[in-house]
Structure formats: structure tokens, C-alpha cells
Design a protein around this motif. Structure first.
Motif, PDB file in Angstrom:
ATOM      1  N   PRO A  61       4.671  42.218 -38.809  1.00 37.16           N
ATOM      2  CA  PRO A  61       6.140  42.218 -38.754  1.00 37.16           C
ATOM      3  C   PRO A  61       6.691  42.120 -37.339  1.00 37.16           C
ATOM      4  O   PRO A  61       7.737  41.509 -37.107  1.00 37.16           O
ATOM      5  CB  PRO A  61       6.530  43.555 -39.411  1.00 37.16           C
ATOM      6  N   PHE A  62       5.973  42.700 -36.366  1.00 35.02           N
ATOM      7  CA  PHE A  62       6.411  42.574 -34.979  1.00 35.02           C
ATOM      8  C   PHE A  62       6.303  41.132 -34.506  1.00 35.02           C
ATOM      9  O   PHE A  62       7.161  40.636 -33.771  1.00 35.02           O
ATOM     10  CB  PHE A  62       5.594  43.490 -34.073  1.00 35.02           C
ATOM     11  N   ALA A  63       5.235  40.449 -34.926  1.00 38.10           N
ATOM     12  CA  ALA A  63       5.057  39.049 -34.546  1.00 38.10           C
ATOM     13  C   ALA A  63       6.174  38.178 -35.105  1.00 38.10           C
ATOM     14  O   ALA A  63       6.582  37.200 -34.479  1.00 38.10           O
ATOM     15  CB  ALA A  63       3.705  38.542 -35.045  1.00 38.10           C
ATOM     16  N   VAL A  64       6.670  38.545 -36.276  1.00 39.50           N
ATOM     17  CA  VAL A  64       7.788  37.818 -36.878  1.00 39.50           C
ATOM     18  C   VAL A  64       9.093  38.152 -36.165  1.00 39.50           C
ATOM     19  O   VAL A  64       9.933  37.283 -35.912  1.00 39.50           O
ATOM     20  CB  VAL A  64       7.906  38.151 -38.377  1.00 39.50           C
ATOM     21  N   LEU A  65       9.243  39.431 -35.821  1.00 41.50           N
ATOM     22  CA  LEU A  65      10.504  39.915 -35.253  1.00 41.50           C
ATOM     23  C   LEU A  65      10.720  39.475 -33.807  1.00 41.50           C
ATOM     24  O   LEU A  65      11.843  39.123 -33.416  1.00 41.50           O
ATOM     25  CB  LEU A  65      10.539  41.443 -35.340  1.00 41.50           C
ATOM     26  N   PHE A  66       9.666  39.504 -32.998  1.00 35.60           N
ATOM     27  CA  PHE A  66       9.803  39.211 -31.575  1.00 35.60           C
ATOM     28  C   PHE A  66      10.517  37.883 -31.282  1.00 35.60           C
ATOM     29  O   PHE A  66      11.398  37.833 -30.416  1.00 35.60           O
ATOM     30  CB  PHE A  66       8.434  39.227 -30.889  1.00 35.60           C
ATOM     31  N   PRO A  67      10.169  36.785 -31.952  1.00 39.68           N
ATOM     32  CA  PRO A  67      10.856  35.526 -31.644  1.00 39.68           C
ATOM     33  C   PRO A  67      12.284  35.460 -32.193  1.00 39.68           C
ATOM     34  O   PRO A  67      13.095  34.665 -31.714  1.00 39.68           O
ATOM     35  CB  PRO A  67       9.988  34.461 -32.337  1.00 39.68           C
ATOM     36  N   ILE A  68      12.578  36.301 -33.197  1.00 41.34           N
ATOM     37  CA  ILE A  68      13.911  36.285 -33.801  1.00 41.34           C
ATOM     38  C   ILE A  68      14.926  36.998 -32.921  1.00 41.34           C
ATOM     39  O   ILE A  68      16.075  36.558 -32.779  1.00 41.34           O
ATOM     40  CB  ILE A  68      13.872  36.932 -35.200  1.00 41.34           C
ATOM     41  N   LEU A  69      14.511  38.110 -32.316  1.00 40.90           N
ATOM     42  CA  LEU A  69      15.445  38.947 -31.553  1.00 40.90           C
ATOM     43  C   LEU A  69      16.207  38.185 -30.470  1.00 40.90           C
ATOM     44  O   LEU A  69      17.429  38.335 -30.350  1.00 40.90           O
ATOM     45  CB  LEU A  69      14.695  40.139 -30.942  1.00 40.90           C
ATOM     46  N   PRO A  70      15.534  37.351 -29.651  1.00 37.01           N
ATOM     47  CA  PRO A  70      16.300  36.617 -28.626  1.00 37.01           C
ATOM     48  C   PRO A  70      17.358  35.693 -29.210  1.00 37.01           C
ATOM     49  O   PRO A  70      18.372  35.417 -28.567  1.00 37.01           O
ATOM     50  CB  PRO A  70      15.221  35.809 -27.891  1.00 37.01           C
ATOM     51  N   ARG A  71      17.127  35.214 -30.405  1.00 34.07           N
ATOM     52  CA  ARG A  71      18.050  34.251 -31.011  1.00 34.07           C
ATOM     53  C   ARG A  71      19.281  34.913 -31.626  1.00 34.07           C
ATOM     54  O   ARG A  71      20.272  34.241 -31.906  1.00 34.07           O
ATOM     55  CB  ARG A  71      17.301  33.417 -32.053  1.00 34.07           C
ATOM     56  N   ILE A  72      19.218  36.222 -31.847  1.00 34.59           N
ATOM     57  CA  ILE A  72      20.380  36.927 -32.392  1.00 34.59           C
ATOM     58  C   ILE A  72      21.025  37.848 -31.350  1.00 34.59           C
ATOM     59  O   ILE A  72      22.026  38.509 -31.638  1.00 34.59           O
ATOM     60  CB  ILE A  72      20.009  37.739 -33.651  1.00 34.59           C
ATOM     61  N   ASP A  73      20.427  37.895 -30.169  1.00 35.05           N
ATOM     62  CA  ASP A  73      20.966  38.719 -29.092  1.00 35.05           C
ATOM     63  C   ASP A  73      22.225  38.066 -28.516  1.00 35.05           C
ATOM     64  O   ASP A  73      22.211  36.884 -28.180  1.00 35.05           O
ATOM     65  CB  ASP A  73      19.917  38.868 -27.984  1.00 35.05           C
ATOM     66  N   PRO A  74      23.339  38.814 -28.411  1.00 33.90           N
ATOM     67  CA  PRO A  74      24.553  38.242 -27.809  1.00 33.90           C
ATOM     68  C   PRO A  74      24.331  37.715 -26.389  1.00 33.90           C
ATOM     69  O   PRO A  74      25.087  36.865 -25.924  1.00 33.90           O
ATOM     70  CB  PRO A  74      25.530  39.424 -27.810  1.00 33.90           C
ATOM     71  N   ARG A  75      23.298  38.227 -25.717  1.00 31.95           N
ATOM     72  CA  ARG A  75      22.990  37.763 -24.366  1.00 31.95           C
ATOM     73  C   ARG A  75      21.723  36.920 -24.358  1.00 31.95           C
ATOM     74  O   ARG A  75      20.900  36.991 -23.445  1.00 31.95           O
ATOM     75  CB  ARG A  75      22.844  38.968 -23.432  1.00 31.95           C
ATOM     76  N   ARG A  76      21.586  36.106 -25.397  1.00 31.10           N
ATOM     77  CA  ARG A  76      20.365  35.311 -25.562  1.00 31.10           C
ATOM     78  C   ARG A  76      20.115  34.343 -24.411  1.00 31.10           C
ATOM     79  O   ARG A  76      18.965  33.990 -24.133  1.00 31.10           O
ATOM     80  CB  ARG A  76      20.398  34.549 -26.882  1.00 31.10           C
ATOM     81  N   LYS A  77      21.166  33.906 -23.725  1.00 29.64           N
ATOM     82  CA  LYS A  77      20.972  32.977 -22.606  1.00 29.64           C
ATOM     83  C   LYS A  77      20.141  33.613 -21.496  1.00 29.64           C
ATOM     84  O   LYS A  77      19.450  32.909 -20.752  1.00 29.64           O
ATOM     85  CB  LYS A  77      22.319  32.517 -22.060  1.00 29.64           C
ATOM     86  N   ASN A  78      20.210  34.927 -21.377  1.00 32.58           N
ATOM     87  CA  ASN A  78      19.453  35.608 -20.323  1.00 32.58           C
ATOM     88  C   ASN A  78      17.943  35.536 -20.546  1.00 32.58           C
ATOM     89  O   ASN A  78      17.162  35.688 -19.598  1.00 32.58           O
ATOM     90  CB  ASN A  78      19.875  37.074 -20.218  1.00 32.58           C
ATOM     91  N   TYR A  79      17.527  35.338 -21.796  1.00 35.11           N
ATOM     92  CA  TYR A  79      16.091  35.280 -22.076  1.00 35.11           C
ATOM     93  C   TYR A  79      15.422  34.104 -21.377  1.00 35.11           C
ATOM     94  O   TYR A  79      14.224  34.155 -21.084  1.00 35.11           O
ATOM     95  CB  TYR A  79      15.847  35.197 -23.588  1.00 35.11           C
ATOM     96  N   ASP A  80      16.183  33.048 -21.119  1.00 39.79           N
ATOM     97  CA  ASP A  80      15.613  31.893 -20.420  1.00 39.79           C
ATOM     98  C   ASP A  80      15.113  32.280 -19.028  1.00 39.79           C
ATOM     99  O   ASP A  80      14.232  31.615 -18.472  1.00 39.79           O
ATOM    100  CB  ASP A  80      16.649  30.775 -20.295  1.00 39.79           C
ATOM    101  N   LYS A  81      15.657  33.376 -18.484  1.00 37.66           N
ATOM    102  CA  LYS A  81      15.296  33.805 -17.139  1.00 37.66           C
ATOM    103  C   LYS A  81      13.988  34.606 -17.109  1.00 37.66           C
ATOM    104  O   LYS A  81      13.405  34.795 -16.045  1.00 37.66           O
ATOM    105  CB  LYS A  81      16.421  34.654 -16.535  1.00 37.66           C
ATOM    106  N   PHE A  82      13.558  35.089 -18.275  1.00 34.21           N
ATOM    107  CA  PHE A  82      12.323  35.884 -18.285  1.00 34.21           C
ATOM    108  C   PHE A  82      11.483  35.623 -19.534  1.00 34.21           C
ATOM    109  O   PHE A  82      10.701  36.469 -19.965  1.00 34.21           O
ATOM    110  CB  PHE A  82      12.646  37.385 -18.175  1.00 34.21           C
ATOM    111  N   PHE A  83      11.629  34.413 -20.097  1.00 27.70           N
ATOM    112  CA  PHE A  83      10.963  34.141 -21.362  1.00 27.70           C
ATOM    113  C   PHE A  83       9.446  34.209 -21.253  1.00 27.70           C
ATOM    114  O   PHE A  83       8.759  34.655 -22.177  1.00 27.70           O
ATOM    115  CB  PHE A  83      11.386  32.774 -21.912  1.00 27.70           C
ATOM    116  N   SER A  84       8.884  33.771 -20.130  1.00 35.75           N
ATOM    117  CA  SER A  84       7.431  33.820 -19.975  1.00 35.75           C
ATOM    118  C   SER A  84       6.932  35.267 -19.994  1.00 35.75           C
ATOM    119  O   SER A  84       5.878  35.566 -20.576  1.00 35.75           O
ATOM    120  CB  SER A  84       6.998  33.126 -18.683  1.00 35.75           C
ATOM    121  N   SER A  85       7.701  36.170 -19.378  1.00 39.24           N
ATOM    122  CA  SER A  85       7.332  37.589 -19.386  1.00 39.24           C
ATOM    123  C   SER A  85       7.483  38.174 -20.786  1.00 39.24           C
ATOM    124  O   SER A  85       6.675  39.006 -21.217  1.00 39.24           O
ATOM    125  CB  SER A  85       8.215  38.365 -18.405  1.00 39.24           C
ATOM    126  N   TYR A  86       8.506  37.741 -21.501  1.00 41.35           N
ATOM    127  CA  TYR A  86       8.733  38.208 -22.865  1.00 41.35           C
ATOM    128  C   TYR A  86       7.576  37.778 -23.772  1.00 41.35           C
ATOM    129  O   TYR A  86       7.087  38.572 -24.590  1.00 41.35           O
ATOM    130  CB  TYR A  86      10.055  37.649 -23.388  1.00 41.35           C
TER     131      TYR A  86
END
Length: 218
Positions: A61-86
Motif C-alpha cells: 500500500p505504501f508503494a501505491v500511495l507514494f506516487p499518488i501523494l505528490p499528485r494530490i498535494d496542493p504544493r505538487r510543483k515543489n516536488y520537481d525540486k526534490f523528486f530524485s530524493s523522494y
């Protein structure tokens, strides 16, 4: 703009199923009771072998959830700045759970082979060292990092807090590794105290920094 799934993300998905595969391979040979808990005195609590499915399956379930969270986060654009670390964070967590599953299986067939307290302390400490290096790279979001009212209200406070948090987590990991050489109870006391401090200090400082920032803004 969110990136497509990376190779690291796909690797994390593959790793997420490894614990389940490990359990499935040995399940028919397992005794009815398997170790499920080790206390500070080294005593082992046993439970039904079916509980291993929960341990092995928790990563899915975590493997399913991890990629979904950035896409529903109101600040999803910020993930582009640390996506490799995520993505790397996901891989590290999956490897950690593979290790936990492996320890339980080994101890089921060969009790006493693994010094569970020492090994788990060492693995968690290594996890803190890795997270300590990764934390300063995280940018404002609602699902990962040191989230509190002050870091979410100010990007400056977020950056300062995560830089400090990276240092405290790294230090906690190093101290935790050294604590592996201590007896069981002192080891737990040291490990618990440094963990609390590693999380508490940056959160307290985030409040102080935010108040200072608000005072300067008046």
C-alpha cells in the motif's frame, strides 16, 4: 509539472513485492508460531505465522500511495525540486522492510542466529543517517518532511528547519550506530533519547524562527 514515473520509482515498486515473495517462498515450511516481538530483555513473543503476511505486505500500500501523494498535494510543483530524493526515500524504505522481513524469517528457522536488538538498532540508525542527508533537499509540501504550522507557513522557516533536521537526524544515526555496542537497555535509552532530540530540536527551532520572522515583518 509532475514528472512521469522514474526508473527509481519502478525499482521501488519491484522492491515493494520482495517481502511478500520472501514470505510466500517459505510459508509452507514455517512452524505454526513465529517470532513477532522481542523485548528489552531478549524475550521473544510468538504469534500465528499468518501475521507474516501483514509484515510482508505492508510495503505494497505504501508503494501505491507514494506516487499518488505528490499528485494530490496542493504544493505538487515543489516536488520537481526534490523528486530524485523522494524516489530514493521510497527505495530506502522498501530495503529497510526487506531487512525486517528477512530477520524475522531467519529467527523463525534458526532462533538466536541474529542479535535482533543490535541489528534493528543498526538498521534504523543507518536509515537516520540516510534521511539526515536527504532531508535538506525536501521542499515545502504537505506529506513529507518536518511539517508543522510554522514550516508550512514560511518557506524560509521550512528550509532552515530541514537543514537543521538533517543534521540532527544524521547525528542521531551516528550515535545510534555507536549505541549498538551497549547492552540492550542502555542502548534503548540512548537510542530513544537521541531520536526524540533529533525530532524535537528542529521543530522547536522552527517555532522560534517563525516568531522572529513575524517580528521582523512588523
Amino acid at each position: 509539472m509532475m514528472k512521469k514515473f522514474s526508473k527509481m520509482q519502478v525499482f521501488a515498486w519491484i522492491l515493494a513485492f520482495v517481502p511478500l515473495v520472501m514470505v510466500a517462498v517459505v510459508y509452507g515450511k514455517l512452524p505454526d508460531q513465529v517470532p513477532t516481538h522481542w523485548d528489552l530483555d531478549g524475550n521473544v513473543t510468538y504469534g500465528a505465522k499468518s501475521t507474516l503476511w501483514m509484515l510482508g505486505g505492508i510495503t505494497v500500500p505504501f508503494a501505491v500511495l507514494f506516487p499518488i501523494l505528490p499528485r494530490i498535494d496542493p504544493r505538487r510543483k515543489n516536488y520537481d525540486k526534490f523528486f530524485s530524493s523522494y524516489d530514493l526515500f521510497q527505495v530506502i524504505m522498501m530495503l529497510f522492510m526487506i531487512g525486517m522481513t528477512g530477520i524475522t524469517i531467519v529467527e523463525t528457522f534458526h532462533p538466536g542466529t541474529v542479535n535482533v536488538g543490535t541489528v534493528v538498532t543498526g538498521l534504523v540508525s543507518l536509515l537516520f543517517v540516510v534521511l539526515g542527508n536527504m532531508l535538506p533537499k525536501f521542499r515545502q509540501n504537505y506529506f513529507s518532511g518536518l511539517k508543522n504550522p510554522w514550516t508550512l507557513a514560511s518557506e524560509t522557516v521550512w528550509v532552515k528547519t530541514h537543514r537543521l533536521g538533517g543534521k540532527t537526524l544524521f547525528a542521531a544515526g551516528i550515535i545510534g550506530l555507536f549505541s549498538c555496542f551497549l547492552p540492550e537497555k542502555p542502548r534503548f535509552a540512548v537510542f530513544f533519547c537521541v531520536l526524540i532530540a533529533a525530532v524535537l530540536i528542529p521543530n522547536i527551532m522552527s517555532y522560534i524562527w517563525y516568531r522572529r520572522e513575524q517580528g521582523e515583518a512588523k
